[in-house]
Design a protein around this motif. Sequence first.
Motif, PDB file in Angstrom:
ATOM      1  N   ASP A  45      45.584  35.054  42.086  1.00 41.72           N
ATOM      2  CA  ASP A  45      44.259  34.966  41.690  1.00 41.72           C
ATOM      3  C   ASP A  45      44.118  35.344  40.319  1.00 41.72           C
ATOM      4  O   ASP A  45      44.021  34.641  39.094  1.00 41.72           O
ATOM      5  CB  ASP A  45      42.540  35.216  42.255  1.00 41.72           C
ATOM      6  N   SER A  46      44.765  37.061  39.640  1.00 45.20           N
ATOM      7  CA  SER A  46      45.126  37.374  38.628  1.00 45.20           C
ATOM      8  C   SER A  46      46.092  36.989  37.761  1.00 45.20           C
ATOM      9  O   SER A  46      45.681  36.885  36.525  1.00 45.20           O
ATOM     10  CB  SER A  46      45.465  38.711  39.085  1.00 45.20           C
ATOM     11  N   ALA A  47      46.754  36.516  38.374  1.00 46.99           N
ATOM     12  CA  ALA A  47      47.936  35.819  37.708  1.00 46.99           C
ATOM     13  C   ALA A  47      47.359  34.816  37.190  1.00 46.99           C
ATOM     14  O   ALA A  47      47.539  34.235  35.988  1.00 46.99           O
ATOM     15  CB  ALA A  47      49.525  35.671  39.296  1.00 46.99           C
ATOM     16  N   GLY A 145      36.960  39.465  35.204  1.00 39.31           N
ATOM     17  CA  GLY A 145      36.872  39.232  37.024  1.00 39.31           C
ATOM     18  C   GLY A 145      37.992  38.298  37.550  1.00 39.31           C
ATOM     19  O   GLY A 145      38.443  37.237  36.467  1.00 39.31           O
ATOM     20  N   THR A 146      38.471  38.765  38.718  1.00 35.44           N
ATOM     21  CA  THR A 146      39.305  37.343  39.399  1.00 35.44           C
ATOM     22  C   THR A 146      39.277  37.065  39.996  1.00 35.44           C
ATOM     23  O   THR A 146      40.126  36.529  41.259  1.00 35.44           O
ATOM     24  CB  THR A 146      40.831  38.709  39.124  1.00 35.44           C
ATOM     25  N   SER A 147      37.636  37.006  40.431  1.00 35.60           N
ATOM     26  CA  SER A 147      36.920  36.363  41.908  1.00 35.60           C
ATOM     27  C   SER A 147      37.544  35.368  42.235  1.00 35.60           C
ATOM     28  O   SER A 147      36.791  34.655  41.310  1.00 35.60           O
ATOM     29  CB  SER A 147      36.255  37.154  42.852  1.00 35.60           C
ATOM     30  N   GLY A 161      32.707  46.537  42.655  1.00 37.86           N
ATOM     31  CA  GLY A 161      34.704  46.727  42.314  1.00 37.86           C
ATOM     32  C   GLY A 161      34.957  45.571  41.967  1.00 37.86           C
ATOM     33  O   GLY A 161      35.315  45.142  40.633  1.00 37.86           O
ATOM     34  N   ASP A 162      35.952  44.657  42.940  1.00 36.27           N
ATOM     35  CA  ASP A 162      36.470  43.301  42.119  1.00 36.27           C
ATOM     36  C   ASP A 162      35.411  42.455  42.062  1.00 36.27           C
ATOM     37  O   ASP A 162      35.957  41.598  41.345  1.00 36.27           O
ATOM     38  CB  ASP A 162      37.428  43.054  42.638  1.00 36.27           C
ATOM     39  N   MET A 163      34.576  42.506  42.354  1.00 43.45           N
ATOM     40  CA  MET A 163      33.076  41.837  42.131  1.00 43.45           C
ATOM     41  C   MET A 163      32.848  41.956  40.627  1.00 43.45           C
ATOM     42  O   MET A 163      31.911  40.790  40.605  1.00 43.45           O
ATOM     43  CB  MET A 163      32.572  41.198  42.994  1.00 43.45           C
TER      44      MET A 163
END
Length: 283
Positions: A45-47, A145-147, A161-163
């Motif tokens: 996802d982050s990639a 973001g990366t979700s 957090g990540d969200m």
Amino acid sequence: MRPEVAQRLSINAELAQDLLKGFIRDEVNKAGFERVVFGLSGGIDSALVAYLAVHALGKDRVHAVLMPYETSSPASLSDAREVVDQLDIPATVVSITNPVDAYFQNVDNVLGVGASSLRRGNRMARERMSTLFDFSAYLGALVMGTSNKTELLLGYGTQFGDMASALNPIGDLYKCQVRQLSRELGVPDSILNKPPSADLWADQTDEKELGFTYDDADEVLYYLMDLRYSQFEVLELGFPEALVQAVMKRVMQSQYKRKPPIIAKLSPRTVSIDFRYLRDWGN
């Protein structure tokens, strides 16, 4: 994944890439920023976000932050570095081990009990996002973001957090679509082929923790959300009852994570209730 669902979820990669590049450029400019910053975990996802951001803004306007914990897989950091090297983007490595451990050392003494894996995982996710927003202030960069859509619908992420982010270019892509677009953009095979993991503790994988695969979740969510089938109609298609119930339960129980804070109404015009304008109102 059933062939008919796989076909329906297949995206026009070139069109999707163009739309998402335009989205990133427009939203960054609207917010008054020149660059973006995001956490690069070594996962798909982050990639994908890294590749999209570079295509949209250019490598000099994209900054990656790699934030390992002491139990993080060395392969995750290696995969993240490969993305950095391929894209030739500026990156900073910030270990979150000391701040996370210092917090729990203090709180465990106060509470008299050790923290669970859930509490530690949530703290790590929030420590990472806190770091990103500090880098946002330092660099003058908008936090991306990366979700993906599957994670957001299942609530498989940490609130604040990540969200948490200012901009999310992949939040409307199911996990299978993230894989497809990542292949088209040239994300390394080492990332494409490894089991998805938040890398919060040793041997942790998303699918092991969820209890079902992302492909299964994507299928059920597609019928429930995109086609608006009822649970009964999804069951009639032959999906296992336990799977459908597990997916729907996660969606319903995590709704609060996808909403801004609920404000009690006292005045004639209340923020997010009556006081509502377009996102770019005033620009």
